[in-house]
Design a protein around this motif. Structure first.
Motif, PDB file in Angstrom:
ATOM      1  N   GLY A  69       0.824  -1.209   0.000  1.00 10.66           N
ATOM      2  CA  GLY A  69       0.000   0.000   0.000  1.00 10.66           C
ATOM      3  C   GLY A  69       0.852   1.251   0.000  1.00 10.66           C
ATOM      4  N   ARG A  70       2.021   1.147  -0.575  1.00  8.61           N
ATOM      5  CA  ARG A  70       3.014   2.227  -0.681  1.00  8.61           C
ATOM      6  C   ARG A  70       3.732   2.507   0.632  1.00  8.61           C
ATOM      7  NH1 ARG A  70       1.652   1.024  -5.439  1.00  8.61           N
ATOM      8  NH2 ARG A  70       1.385   2.567  -7.069  1.00  8.61           N
ATOM      9  N   GLU A  71       3.559   1.640   1.642  1.00  6.65           N
ATOM     10  CA  GLU A  71       4.329   1.776   2.885  1.00  6.65           C
ATOM     11  C   GLU A  71       5.804   1.492   2.607  1.00  6.65           C
ATOM     12  OE1 GLU A  71       3.349   2.785   6.018  1.00  6.65           O
ATOM     13  OE2 GLU A  71       1.445   3.287   5.051  1.00  6.65           O
ATOM     14  N   PHE A  72       6.075   0.521   1.717  1.00  5.09           N
ATOM     15  CA  PHE A  72       7.441   0.334   1.218  1.00  5.09           C
ATOM     16  C   PHE A  72       7.604   1.432   0.173  1.00  5.09           C
ATOM     17  CE2 PHE A  72      10.767  -1.468  -1.443  1.00  5.09           C
ATOM     18  CZ  PHE A  72      11.628  -2.019  -0.504  1.00  5.09           C
ATOM     19  N   PRO A  73       8.489   2.390   0.416  1.00  8.80           N
ATOM     20  CA  PRO A  73       8.418   3.652  -0.323  1.00  8.80           C
ATOM     21  C   PRO A  73       9.016   3.682  -1.733  1.00  8.80           C
ATOM     22  CG  PRO A  73      10.200   3.718   1.257  1.00  8.80           C
ATOM     23  CD  PRO A  73       9.489   2.411   1.465  1.00  8.80           C
ATOM     24  N   SER A  74       9.740   2.661  -2.131  1.00 11.08           N
ATOM     25  CA  SER A  74      10.467   2.841  -3.389  1.00 11.08           C
ATOM     26  C   SER A  74      10.309   1.672  -4.351  1.00 11.08           C
ATOM     27  CB  SER A  74      11.956   3.060  -3.098  1.00 11.08           C
ATOM     28  OG  SER A  74      12.490   1.923  -2.465  1.00 11.08           O
ATOM     29  N   VAL A  75      10.633   1.954  -5.579  1.00  7.16           N
ATOM     30  CA  VAL A  75      10.759   0.919  -6.598  1.00  7.16           C
ATOM     31  C   VAL A  75      12.171   0.354  -6.457  1.00  7.16           C
ATOM     32  CG1 VAL A  75      10.852   0.493  -9.085  1.00  7.16           C
ATOM     33  CG2 VAL A  75       9.130   2.057  -8.145  1.00  7.16           C
ATOM     34  N   GLU A  76      12.257  -0.966  -6.318  1.00  2.03           N
ATOM     35  CA  GLU A  76      13.570  -1.602  -6.171  1.00  2.03           C
ATOM     36  C   GLU A  76      14.251  -1.710  -7.539  1.00  2.03           C
ATOM     37  OE1 GLU A  76      13.565  -4.850  -2.911  1.00  2.03           O
ATOM     38  OE2 GLU A  76      11.632  -4.961  -3.974  1.00  2.03           O
ATOM     39  N   ARG A  77      15.567  -1.593  -7.541  1.00  2.15           N
ATOM     40  CA  ARG A  77      16.346  -1.726  -8.780  1.00  2.15           C
ATOM     41  C   ARG A  77      17.605  -2.526  -8.490  1.00  2.15           C
ATOM     42  NH1 ARG A  77      13.762   1.686 -12.156  1.00  2.15           N
ATOM     43  NH2 ARG A  77      12.772   3.479 -11.202  1.00  2.15           N
ATOM     44  N   ARG A  78      17.876  -3.501  -9.353  1.00  4.60           N
ATOM     45  CA  ARG A  78      19.108  -4.281  -9.295  1.00  4.60           C
ATOM     46  C   ARG A  78      19.536  -4.595 -10.714  1.00  4.60           C
ATOM     47  NH1 ARG A  78      16.478  -7.276  -5.162  1.00  4.60           N
ATOM     48  NH2 ARG A  78      16.496  -9.167  -6.405  1.00  4.60           N
ATOM     49  N   PRO A  79      20.829  -4.566 -10.983  1.00  6.35           N
ATOM     50  CA  PRO A  79      21.299  -4.776 -12.353  1.00  6.35           C
ATOM     51  C   PRO A  79      21.103  -6.209 -12.840  1.00  6.35           C
ATOM     52  CG  PRO A  79      23.158  -4.538 -10.858  1.00  6.35           C
ATOM     53  CD  PRO A  79      21.921  -4.272 -10.057  1.00  6.35           C
ATOM     54  N   VAL A  80      21.015  -6.337 -14.146  1.00  6.84           N
ATOM     55  CA  VAL A  80      20.967  -7.618 -14.836  1.00  6.84           C
ATOM     56  C   VAL A  80      22.190  -7.682 -15.749  1.00  6.84           C
ATOM     57  CG1 VAL A  80      19.727  -8.977 -16.589  1.00  6.84           C
ATOM     58  CG2 VAL A  80      18.463  -7.840 -14.743  1.00  6.84           C
ATOM     59  N   VAL A  81      22.819  -8.860 -15.778  1.00  9.81           N
ATOM     60  CA  VAL A  81      23.973  -9.080 -16.658  1.00  9.81           C
ATOM     61  C   VAL A  81      23.677 -10.287 -17.543  1.00  9.81           C
ATOM     62  CG1 VAL A  81      26.426  -9.642 -16.776  1.00  9.81           C
ATOM     63  CG2 VAL A  81      25.579  -8.137 -14.966  1.00  9.81           C
ATOM     64  N   ILE A  82      23.787 -10.084 -18.830  1.00 12.61           N
ATOM     65  CA  ILE A  82      23.665 -11.165 -19.800  1.00 12.61           C
ATOM     66  C   ILE A  82      25.007 -11.245 -20.514  1.00 12.61           C
ATOM     67  CG2 ILE A  82      22.472 -11.961 -21.872  1.00 12.61           C
ATOM     68  CD1 ILE A  82      19.973 -10.532 -20.817  1.00 12.61           C
ATOM     69  N   GLY A  83      25.647 -12.397 -20.424  1.00 11.38           N
ATOM     70  CA  GLY A  83      26.990 -12.555 -20.971  1.00 11.38           C
ATOM     71  C   GLY A  83      27.010 -12.596 -22.489  1.00 11.38           C
ATOM     72  N   ASP A  84      28.198 -12.776 -23.034  1.00  9.21           N
ATOM     73  CA  ASP A  84      28.368 -12.878 -24.480  1.00  9.21           C
ATOM     74  C   ASP A  84      27.738 -14.165 -25.009  1.00  9.21           C
ATOM     75  OD1 ASP A  84      29.884 -10.542 -24.377  1.00  9.21           O
ATOM     76  OD2 ASP A  84      31.800 -11.591 -24.460  1.00  9.21           O
ATOM     77  N   ARG A  85      27.219 -14.095 -26.223  1.00 12.51           N
ATOM     78  CA  ARG A  85      26.695 -15.246 -26.964  1.00 12.51           C
ATOM     79  C   ARG A  85      25.591 -15.985 -26.201  1.00 12.51           C
ATOM     80  NH1 ARG A  85      32.070 -16.610 -26.877  1.00 12.51           N
ATOM     81  NH2 ARG A  85      31.497 -18.736 -26.285  1.00 12.51           N
ATOM     82  N   VAL A  86      24.670 -15.228 -25.638  1.00 18.22           N
ATOM     83  CA  VAL A  86      23.529 -15.795 -24.924  1.00 18.22           C
ATOM     84  C   VAL A  86      22.293 -15.680 -25.812  1.00 18.22           C
ATOM     85  CG1 VAL A  86      21.956 -15.466 -22.966  1.00 18.22           C
ATOM     86  CG2 VAL A  86      24.424 -15.364 -22.611  1.00 18.22           C
ATOM     87  N   PHE A  87      21.524 -16.765 -25.878  1.00 18.91           N
ATOM     88  CA  PHE A  87      20.266 -16.787 -26.609  1.00 18.91           C
ATOM     89  C   PHE A  87      19.123 -16.717 -25.599  1.00 18.91           C
ATOM     90  CE2 PHE A  87      16.545 -19.000 -28.175  1.00 18.91           C
ATOM     91  CZ  PHE A  87      16.346 -18.391 -29.398  1.00 18.91           C
ATOM     92  N   VAL A  88      18.196 -15.784 -25.810  1.00 17.46           N
ATOM     93  CA  VAL A  88      17.014 -15.684 -24.963  1.00 17.46           C
ATOM     94  C   VAL A  88      15.800 -15.886 -25.872  1.00 17.46           C
ATOM     95  CG1 VAL A  88      15.709 -14.292 -23.312  1.00 17.46           C
ATOM     96  CG2 VAL A  88      18.210 -14.093 -23.405  1.00 17.46           C
ATOM     97  N   TRP A 144      27.777 -16.402 -20.047  1.00 16.86           N
ATOM     98  CA  TRP A 144      28.146 -16.561 -21.456  1.00 16.86           C
ATOM     99  C   TRP A 144      27.788 -17.941 -22.023  1.00 16.86           C
ATOM    100  CZ3 TRP A 144      31.516 -20.437 -22.724  1.00 16.86           C
ATOM    101  CH2 TRP A 144      32.276 -20.980 -21.673  1.00 16.86           C
ATOM    102  N   GLY A 145      27.402 -17.906 -23.281  1.00 19.95           N
ATOM    103  CA  GLY A 145      27.251 -19.134 -24.047  1.00 19.95           C
ATOM    104  C   GLY A 145      26.056 -19.993 -23.741  1.00 19.95           C
ATOM    105  N   GLY A 146      25.133 -19.514 -22.943  1.00 22.49           N
ATOM    106  CA  GLY A 146      23.960 -20.310 -22.595  1.00 22.49           C
ATOM    107  C   GLY A 146      22.698 -19.658 -23.088  1.00 22.49           C
ATOM    108  N   GLY A 147      21.601 -19.964 -22.408  1.00 22.87           N
ATOM    109  CA  GLY A 147      20.375 -19.337 -22.841  1.00 22.87           C
ATOM    110  C   GLY A 147      19.175 -19.729 -22.025  1.00 22.87           C
ATOM    111  N   ALA A 148      18.083 -19.055 -22.367  1.00 21.73           N
ATOM    112  CA  ALA A 148      16.790 -19.299 -21.733  1.00 21.73           C
ATOM    113  C   ALA A 148      15.801 -19.649 -22.834  1.00 21.73           C
ATOM    114  CB  ALA A 148      16.332 -18.056 -20.983  1.00 21.73           C
ATOM    115  N   GLY A 149      15.058 -20.728 -22.627  1.00 18.13           N
ATOM    116  CA  GLY A 149      14.076 -21.176 -23.604  1.00 18.13           C
ATOM    117  C   GLY A 149      12.878 -20.245 -23.678  1.00 18.13           C
ATOM    118  N   ALA A 150      12.112 -20.415 -24.730  1.00 18.87           N
ATOM    119  CA  ALA A 150      10.911 -19.614 -24.937  1.00 18.87           C
ATOM    120  C   ALA A 150       9.999 -19.706 -23.715  1.00 18.87           C
ATOM    121  CB  ALA A 150      10.173 -20.090 -26.178  1.00 18.87           C
TER     122      ALA A 150
END
Length: 146
Positions: free
Chosen positions: A66-85, A99-105
């Motif tokens: 109910g907006r008692e937690f006052p903020s939008v949280e932010r944390r970085p995301v890292v996707i390595g080289d040659r990754v398929f999403v 690097w070199g991996g991926g996430a399926g549809a």
């Protein structure tokens, strides 16, 4: 309001916000959400398929409190080289897909993904690893084959 997405250099049909660092040769499909507001690095030579959402923020705790937690949280995301999403996959804030991996549809990535690992499902779980014994013919070794 024009109904148009803000211009970006990757795909006119992608919504890119913040200031993501995107490596050379990376392709971003249409209808993607690329949220760099909390810090985002996408490596070189990646394929980010159509409909993918990569989030570096969450307003969930602010909303349910109910907006008692006052903020939008932010944390970085890292996707390595040659990754398929795959199409319609989601990467949540704070995750790394190495690097070199991926996430399926349709995968929802909520935890870090090791190098060359392939994840699928909701939530995403490792289903295999990319075998690069012959880099010209990469193939997937599934968990049942190991």
């Amino acid at each position: 309001m024009s109904g148009e997405l803000p211009a970006n250099q990757y795909n006119p049909h992608a919504w890119v916000i913040g200031d993501p660092e995107i490596g050379e040769g990376t392709w971003i499909g249409a209808f993607t959400v690329i949220d760099g507001s909390g810090g985002l690095r996408i490596g070189a030579g990646c394929d980010i398929s159509s409909g993918v959402h990569i989030y570096t923020h969450s307003s969930a705790r602010r909303c349910v409190s109910g907006r008692e937690f006052p903020s939008v949280e932010r944390r970085p995301v890292v996707i390595g080289d040659r990754v398929f999403v795959g199409a319609d996959a989601v990467g949540n804030m704070g995750v790394a897909i190495r690097w070199g991996g991926g996430a399926g549809a349709g995968a929802v990535v909520t935890k870090d993904v090791p190098p060359r690992a392939i994840v699928a499902g909701v939530p995403a779980r490792q289903v295999g690893i990319v075998d690069l014994t012959d880099p010209a013919q990469p193939h997937l070794i599934t968990s049942t084959q190991e």
